[in-house]
Design a protein around this motif. Structure first.
Motif, mmCIF file in Angstrom:
data_model
loop_
_atom_site.group_PDB
_atom_site.id
_atom_site.type_symbol
_atom_site.label_atom_id
_atom_site.label_comp_id
_atom_site.label_asym_id
_atom_site.label_seq_id
_atom_site.Cartn_x
_atom_site.Cartn_y
_atom_site.Cartn_z
ATOM 1 N N PHE A 160 19.331 9.460 -0.046
ATOM 2 C CA PHE A 160 18.572 10.148 -1.085
ATOM 3 C C PHE A 160 17.332 9.342 -1.475
ATOM 4 C CE2 PHE A 160 18.089 11.357 -5.679
ATOM 5 C CZ PHE A 160 17.645 12.654 -5.445
ATOM 6 N N LYS A 161 17.453 8.022 -1.502
ATOM 7 C CA LYS A 161 16.318 7.201 -1.913
ATOM 8 C C LYS A 161 15.130 7.356 -0.970
ATOM 9 C CE LYS A 161 14.838 2.551 -3.195
ATOM 10 N NZ LYS A 161 13.643 2.548 -2.345
ATOM 11 N N GLU A 162 15.362 7.525 0.314
ATOM 12 C CA GLU A 162 14.253 7.713 1.250
ATOM 13 C C GLU A 162 13.404 8.905 0.835
ATOM 14 O OE1 GLU A 162 15.576 8.000 5.261
ATOM 15 O OE2 GLU A 162 16.805 6.190 5.177
ATOM 16 N N TYR A 163 14.061 9.982 0.414
ATOM 17 C CA TYR A 163 13.325 11.183 0.020
ATOM 18 C C TYR A 163 12.694 11.023 -1.360
ATOM 19 C CZ TYR A 163 15.364 13.363 4.099
ATOM 20 O OH TYR A 163 15.703 13.657 5.396
ATOM 21 N N VAL A 164 13.367 10.317 -2.255
ATOM 22 C CA VAL A 164 12.786 10.038 -3.569
ATOM 23 C C VAL A 164 11.509 9.209 -3.405
ATOM 24 C CG1 VAL A 164 13.130 8.791 -5.738
ATOM 25 C CG2 VAL A 164 14.935 10.258 -4.846
ATOM 26 N N ASP A 165 11.561 8.183 -2.555
ATOM 27 C CA ASP A 165 10.370 7.361 -2.317
ATOM 28 C C ASP A 165 9.216 8.222 -1.817
ATOM 29 O OD1 ASP A 165 11.801 5.123 -3.049
ATOM 30 O OD2 ASP A 165 12.140 4.424 -0.997
ATOM 31 N N ALA A 166 9.515 9.128 -0.888
ATOM 32 C CA ALA A 166 8.464 9.979 -0.333
ATOM 33 C C ALA A 166 7.903 10.925 -1.387
ATOM 34 C CB ALA A 166 9.010 10.771 0.856
ATOM 35 N N VAL A 167 8.785 11.501 -2.215
ATOM 36 C CA VAL A 167 8.334 12.435 -3.255
ATOM 37 C C VAL A 167 7.435 11.728 -4.262
ATOM 38 C CG1 VAL A 167 9.127 13.762 -5.251
ATOM 39 C CG2 VAL A 167 10.238 14.069 -3.047
ATOM 40 N N LEU A 168 7.876 10.564 -4.732
ATOM 41 C CA LEU A 168 7.096 9.844 -5.737
ATOM 42 C C LEU A 168 5.783 9.337 -5.162
ATOM 43 C CD1 LEU A 168 9.915 7.860 -7.586
ATOM 44 C CD2 LEU A 168 8.742 9.939 -8.336
ATOM 45 N N ASP A 169 5.812 8.890 -3.918
ATOM 46 C CA ASP A 169 4.575 8.431 -3.292
ATOM 47 C C ASP A 169 3.589 9.585 -3.155
ATOM 48 O OD1 ASP A 169 2.927 6.478 -1.645
ATOM 49 O OD2 ASP A 169 3.261 8.065 -0.186
ATOM 50 N N SER A 170 4.075 10.749 -2.722
ATOM 51 C CA SER A 170 3.206 11.908 -2.570
ATOM 52 C C SER A 170 2.643 12.349 -3.916
ATOM 53 C CB SER A 170 3.984 13.060 -1.920
ATOM 54 O OG SER A 170 3.154 14.190 -1.732
ATOM 55 N N TYR A 171 3.485 12.336 -4.935
ATOM 56 C CA TYR A 171 3.045 12.724 -6.269
ATOM 57 C C TYR A 171 1.973 11.753 -6.787
ATOM 58 C CZ TYR A 171 3.265 13.706 -11.294
ATOM 59 O OH TYR A 171 2.953 14.009 -12.595
ATOM 60 N N ASP A 172 2.198 10.457 -6.622
ATOM 61 C CA ASP A 172 1.242 9.467 -7.105
ATOM 62 C C ASP A 172 -0.084 9.560 -6.351
ATOM 63 O OD1 ASP A 172 3.054 8.528 -8.945
ATOM 64 O OD2 ASP A 172 3.773 6.877 -7.678
ATOM 65 N N ARG A 173 -0.004 9.812 -5.044
ATOM 66 C CA ARG A 173 -1.240 9.976 -4.284
ATOM 67 C C ARG A 173 -1.978 11.238 -4.716
ATOM 68 N NH1 ARG A 173 -0.504 11.021 0.674
ATOM 69 N NH2 ARG A 173 1.730 10.806 0.986
ATOM 70 N N GLY A 174 -1.220 12.266 -5.062
ATOM 71 C CA GLY A 174 -1.843 13.484 -5.579
ATOM 72 C C GLY A 174 -2.571 13.234 -6.883
ATOM 73 N N LEU A 175 -1.961 12.456 -7.777
ATOM 74 C CA LEU A 175 -2.620 12.110 -9.032
ATOM 75 C C LEU A 175 -3.912 11.330 -8.774
ATOM 76 C CD1 LEU A 175 0.355 11.019 -11.331
ATOM 77 C CD2 LEU A 175 -0.873 13.202 -11.348
ATOM 78 N N ARG A 176 -3.844 10.389 -7.823
ATOM 79 C CA ARG A 176 -5.041 9.617 -7.484
ATOM 80 C C ARG A 176 -6.142 10.506 -6.944
ATOM 81 N NH1 ARG A 176 -3.744 4.924 -3.438
ATOM 82 N NH2 ARG A 176 -6.005 5.043 -3.329
ATOM 83 N N ALA A 177 -5.772 11.431 -6.058
ATOM 84 C CA ALA A 177 -6.771 12.306 -5.450
ATOM 85 C C ALA A 177 -7.449 13.169 -6.507
ATOM 86 C CB ALA A 177 -6.124 13.170 -4.373
ATOM 87 N N VAL A 178 -6.657 13.717 -7.435
ATOM 88 C CA VAL A 178 -7.232 14.553 -8.492
ATOM 89 C C VAL A 178 -8.147 13.721 -9.388
ATOM 90 C CG1 VAL A 178 -6.700 15.888 -10.559
ATOM 91 C CG2 VAL A 178 -5.362 16.235 -8.475
ATOM 92 N N ALA A 179 -7.694 12.515 -9.746
ATOM 93 C CA ALA A 179 -8.503 11.652 -10.611
ATOM 94 C C ALA A 179 -9.834 11.318 -9.953
ATOM 95 C CB ALA A 179 -7.735 10.378 -10.934
ATOM 96 N N GLU A 180 -9.822 11.134 -8.629
ATOM 97 C CA GLU A 180 -11.051 10.774 -7.942
ATOM 98 C C GLU A 180 -11.960 11.977 -7.729
ATOM 99 O OE1 GLU A 180 -10.145 8.392 -4.516
ATOM 100 O OE2 GLU A 180 -8.990 6.957 -5.700
ATOM 101 N N VAL A 181 -11.391 13.189 -7.730
ATOM 102 C CA VAL A 181 -12.231 14.394 -7.708
ATOM 103 C C VAL A 181 -12.926 14.549 -9.060
ATOM 104 C CG1 VAL A 181 -12.177 16.911 -7.647
ATOM 105 C CG2 VAL A 181 -10.946 15.605 -5.918
ATOM 106 N N VAL A 182 -12.177 14.292 -10.129
ATOM 107 C CA VAL A 182 -12.739 14.395 -11.477
ATOM 108 C C VAL A 182 -13.801 13.319 -11.700
ATOM 109 C CG1 VAL A 182 -12.201 14.215 -13.941
ATOM 110 C CG2 VAL A 182 -10.650 15.439 -12.406
ATOM 111 N N ASP A 183 -13.536 12.107 -11.219
ATOM 112 C CA ASP A 183 -14.481 10.994 -11.369
ATOM 113 C C ASP A 183 -14.657 10.316 -10.024
ATOM 114 O OD1 ASP A 183 -16.052 8.887 -12.062
ATOM 115 O OD2 ASP A 183 -14.689 8.033 -13.553
ATOM 116 N N PRO A 184 -15.598 10.801 -9.177
ATOM 117 C CA PRO A 184 -15.741 10.285 -7.810
ATOM 118 C C PRO A 184 -16.093 8.809 -7.731
ATOM 119 C CG PRO A 184 -16.943 12.355 -8.100
ATOM 120 C CD PRO A 184 -16.535 11.892 -9.463
ATOM 121 N N ASP A 185 -16.641 8.245 -8.809
ATOM 122 C CA ASP A 185 -17.037 6.842 -8.759
ATOM 123 C C ASP A 185 -15.913 5.900 -9.167
ATOM 124 O OD1 ASP A 185 -19.599 7.416 -7.883
ATOM 125 O OD2 ASP A 185 -20.320 7.745 -9.924
ATOM 126 N N ALA A 186 -14.746 6.455 -9.501
ATOM 127 C CA ALA A 186 -13.600 5.633 -9.867
ATOM 128 C C ALA A 186 -12.586 5.667 -8.726
ATOM 129 C CB ALA A 186 -12.985 6.129 -11.169
#
Length: 308
Positions: free
Chosen positions: A64-90
């Motif tokens: 189960f942890k393998e999938y939890v790691d993947a889910v959380l990593d994907s979610y965190d990368r999604g947050l980063r991508a959105v933040a960088e769309v909102v503020d491209p210089d950050a």
């Protein structure tokens, strides 16, 4: 299923106590214990078993942890991508690199990039050659700067520069008054080397093999500065990376009683390159850093590896 509960599950699975994980989540320990029990009911299996005073993952928990790691990593990368769309210089650049590159190349690349993009934050990690590629595959780094092409179908790699490797000898060595030397001339001497797994260790063994011998290892270290210090103390010789930006090899560390000799019978150099996950779209900040690194090292007179 609450993402925070998954983060707490991940923390306990990686060695935190329930009390510590609860404090990080800002909940009480009984509340987190109940949440983990609910998680087990949702999954339909026992995820932890108590061993003494600590919790260990069950076989189902490890899966189960393998999938939890993947889910959380994907979610965190999604947050980063959105933040960088909102503020491209950050944004954030998670960069892992060879230990030997932390003294000159990485600082100069990061500094130059920071002047153009002051809002970008760096997460820096040092690692040996064997660990670097795994960081990309595990998504624990966006980029790596390494000594060779990992040769993995899921990793893209571009050469940045060629780093010279010179033979370091103590000033009282029989060859110290020379400027150039054949590596075969020190075939019978002890070599001060990095431990197996480090890129410089592999380069040293390869060059010695090309010169017709296997190095006689006198000491295995973890830092290039340790190699220099032991060479200066007369305990052996070593192949040392010399920054292409140094006007002379002696500038590597003028305070140590060492001479640096150019090797002539083999090609004393190694490739330095930057790599990233080939199958994943990078956020804007890491992609900009790749472009910056390639530009900064493209022209010998202008990049961090070039002569001033």
């Amino acid at each position: 299923m609450d993402l925070q509960v998954l983060r707490s599950f991940q923390a306990v699975a990686e060695g935190s106590t329930v009390t510590e994980a609860a404090a990080d989540a800002r909940v009480t320990q009984p509340a987190l214990s109940r949440a983990l029990n609910r998680l087990e009911r949702e999954v339909g299996a026992e995820l932890f078993q108590r061993v003494g005073r600590v919790l260990r993952l069950t076989p189902a928990g490890r899966v189960f942890k393998e999938y939890v790691d993947a889910v959380l990593d994907s979610y965190d990368r999604g947050l980063r991508a959105v933040a960088e769309v909102v503020d491209p210089d950050a944004g954030v650049v998670s960069l892992a690199f060879l230990h030997t590159l932390g003294t000159w190349l990485v600082p100069k690349l990061v500094d130059g990039f920071g002047r153009d993009f002051p809002g970008v934050r760096f997460e820096l990690h040092q690692a040996d050659e064997n660990s670097l590629a795994q960081r990309l595959l595990d998504s624990t780094a966006d980029l790596i700067i390494t000594g060779k092409d990992p040769g993995h179908p899921l990793i893209a790699w571009r050469r940045l520069l060629v780093e010279p490797l010179w033979l370091a000898v103590p000033t009282r060595h029989r060859l110290a008054q020379r400027r150039r030397v054949r590596l075969a001339e020190v075939a019978d001497e002890r070599f001060i080397v990095l431990k197996p797994g480090y890129g410089l260790r592999g380069s040293t063994e390869t060059l010695c093999r090309q010169a017709g011998f296997s190095p006689l290892v006198g000491f295995e270290g973890e830092e290039v500065e340790t190699l220099r210090g032991l060479v200066a103390a007369g305990l052996g010789v070593s192949l040392i990376p010399v920054s292409p930006g140094a006007a002379t090899a002696a500038e590597t560390n003028p305070d140590l009683p060492i001479r640096y000799l150019e090797v002539t019978d083999v090609h004393g150099a190694r490739d330095i390159g930057i790599a990233w996950p080939a199958a994943r779209t990078l956020p804007p900040a890491p992609q900009r850093f790749i472009d910056h690194a390639l530009r900064a090292t493209a022209e010998p007179g202008r990049g961090p590896g070039g002569r001033a």
